[in-house]
Design an enzyme around this catalytic site. Sequence first.
Site, mmCIF file in Angstrom:
data_model
loop_
_atom_site.group_PDB
_atom_site.id
_atom_site.type_symbol
_atom_site.label_atom_id
_atom_site.label_comp_id
_atom_site.label_asym_id
_atom_site.label_seq_id
_atom_site.Cartn_x
_atom_site.Cartn_y
_atom_site.Cartn_z
ATOM 1 N N ARG A 195 -9.402 -16.030 5.237
ATOM 2 C CA ARG A 195 -8.734 -15.035 6.068
ATOM 3 C C ARG A 195 -9.713 -13.889 6.328
ATOM 4 N NH1 ARG A 195 -5.470 -10.290 4.536
ATOM 5 N NH2 ARG A 195 -4.242 -9.705 6.356
ATOM 6 N N TYR A 200 0.492 -6.139 -4.335
ATOM 7 C CA TYR A 200 -0.407 -5.685 -5.402
ATOM 8 C C TYR A 200 0.375 -5.259 -6.637
ATOM 9 C CZ TYR A 200 -4.302 -6.233 -2.286
ATOM 10 O OH TYR A 200 -5.257 -6.801 -1.481
ATOM 11 N N ASN A 243 1.470 -9.255 1.510
ATOM 12 C CA ASN A 243 0.444 -8.698 0.630
ATOM 13 C C ASN A 243 1.151 -7.986 -0.504
ATOM 14 O OD1 ASN A 243 -1.326 -9.555 2.574
ATOM 15 N ND2 ASN A 243 -2.161 -7.543 3.062
ATOM 16 N N GLU A 296 -0.863 -5.051 7.470
ATOM 17 C CA GLU A 296 -0.279 -3.894 6.804
ATOM 18 C C GLU A 296 -0.068 -2.684 7.716
ATOM 19 O OE1 GLU A 296 -2.393 -2.932 3.248
ATOM 20 O OE2 GLU A 296 -2.072 -4.881 2.354
ATOM 21 N N GLU A 348 -2.518 -11.594 0.768
ATOM 22 C CA GLU A 348 -3.387 -10.806 -0.118
ATOM 23 C C GLU A 348 -2.711 -10.588 -1.455
ATOM 24 O OE1 GLU A 348 -4.977 -6.942 1.096
ATOM 25 O OE2 GLU A 348 -5.310 -7.778 3.090
ATOM 26 N N HIS A 390 -7.174 -5.071 11.340
ATOM 27 C CA HIS A 390 -7.184 -4.660 9.929
ATOM 28 C C HIS A 390 -7.738 -3.231 9.901
ATOM 29 C CE1 HIS A 390 -7.198 -6.335 5.599
ATOM 30 N NE2 HIS A 390 -7.398 -5.028 5.505
HETATM 31 C C1 BGC Z 1 -5.745 -4.008 2.242
HETATM 32 C C2 BGC Z 1 -7.190 -4.255 1.882
HETATM 33 C C3 BGC Z 1 -7.544 -3.448 0.653
HETATM 34 C C4 BGC Z 1 -6.667 -3.916 -0.492
HETATM 35 C C5 BGC Z 1 -6.931 -3.214 -1.811
HETATM 36 C C6 BGC Z 1 -4.814 -3.961 1.065
HETATM 37 O O1 BGC Z 1 -3.906 -2.942 1.237
HETATM 38 O O2 BGC Z 1 -5.315 -4.905 3.229
HETATM 39 O O3 BGC Z 1 -7.975 -3.926 2.974
HETATM 40 O O4 BGC Z 1 -8.893 -3.519 0.327
HETATM 41 O O5 BGC Z 1 -5.328 -3.671 -0.160
HETATM 42 O O6 BGC Z 1 -6.654 -1.863 -1.719
#
Ligand code: BGC
Length: 465
Positions: free
Chosen positions: A76, A294, A292, A164, A372, A119
Amino acid sequence: MQRSIPADLILGGATAAYQIEGAAAEGGRTPSIWDAFSRVPGAVIDGHTGDVACDHYHRMPQDVALMRELGLQSYRFSTSWSRVCPDGGPVNPEGVDFYSRLVDELLEAGIMPWLTLHHWDMPQSLEEAGGWPARDTAHRFVDYALAMHEALGDRVVNWTTLNEPWCSSFLSYTAGAHAPGRQSVADGLAAGHHLLLAHGMAVRALRDAGAERLGITLNMTVADPVDPSSVADVDAARRIDEQYNRFFLDPIFRGHYRDSLLADVGHLGLDAVVQDGDLATISAPLDVLGVNYYHGDAVSAVPPTQAPLQDAPTDRPIASPFPAAECVYIHARDLPTTVMGWEVQPEGLTRLLRMVHEEYTGPAGTELWMTENGAAYDDVVAEDGRVHDAERTEFLRAHVGAVVDAIEQGVPVRGYFYWSLMDNYEWAWGYHKRFGIVRVDYDTQERTVKDSGLELARMIRERTL
Ligand code: BGC
């Protein structure tokens, strides 16, 4: 007991143009908002810019060879708007040619290209003409999308309009933490709506041009009330969930902004920019939703006892990205954290995927992909020259495991892209945060596959966790 990874779950890696390409003034490319923002004193730690980054523009064939060595099934990447359409204007053949060569290299290596059009690196000239708060930017985006499709539509099947949009609206125009660094509630809301509009218009135009698979990537959180029996905490969690997740999910999948969200933020500038027909455009049928993820957040209406986490290292004062959520506080929980200060919470991912499938993508018949997920840690190069990044390796295993959990619970997730293939320019954190499964030595541009990269390669080969 060893768990297996479903044979049809595609495993890959992700990057983005500004974060890896460099060659900022080559091949006809003109400045993007990140070239400008990174030069604002105090905006990016140590004034780092993406001028050179991972020099991927010059090292692309070797980087694809590395992906092939790892056995990635898909890659990607994003295309740079200001390389393809300098100053947001007509097409630059040299810019397009770079991506055409990239796609050829990928296909030659048996790696499926997964292309994202936006992006975050919008041409600076378009920002000067009003940026995302201006409706016309959506039309310029469609021109760019069509130009890319004309050049690559014969070889690229998967097209993602935006990465995002929460970040490119609220974090960028309301909080001021990302380019272009404006701090206005109304601008953030207008940017969010116009990004959605740009997405819907591009989906329609690309579909008419024959694009096969169209999608968008959203970053999402799982907001848990600190005290589930507190009405105020539950409402705080609702606000975060709505302003982060549902602001985008509802218009895309249901063709409306929900009433509770409108009651909170409609009068702050959103009502003023929504025109008749916009929501019908935005809710054009979609083939793919990219998620995405985290970390989640524990939220409360009561301030935490310790200092809140800071989401950008900048010297400039950062505002809250959440309009009408002044009384919402993020609390740290008893969970391990990455060096971003983000909690490691794989079970949140399983819950999130279930919610998205049950409430949005399932009923719409839209595929669900993890576009992601990744972690930054302070890597060290060991005496043997390798990077034994045990924490990232564990993070990867735990989160692929969380995806497998979701699949076992009936959520048909089709793919997982680790963020990131290589260490790169981490926006306002510059080169200080490393997310890669491949280490980049920024002095020599040498690449070293970390233990986490070897683990991803093993997972792809052996299909076990
Ligand atoms: C983004 C990336 C970023 C990653 C870590 C995501 O929000 O798409 O570009 O590097 O998080 O912060």
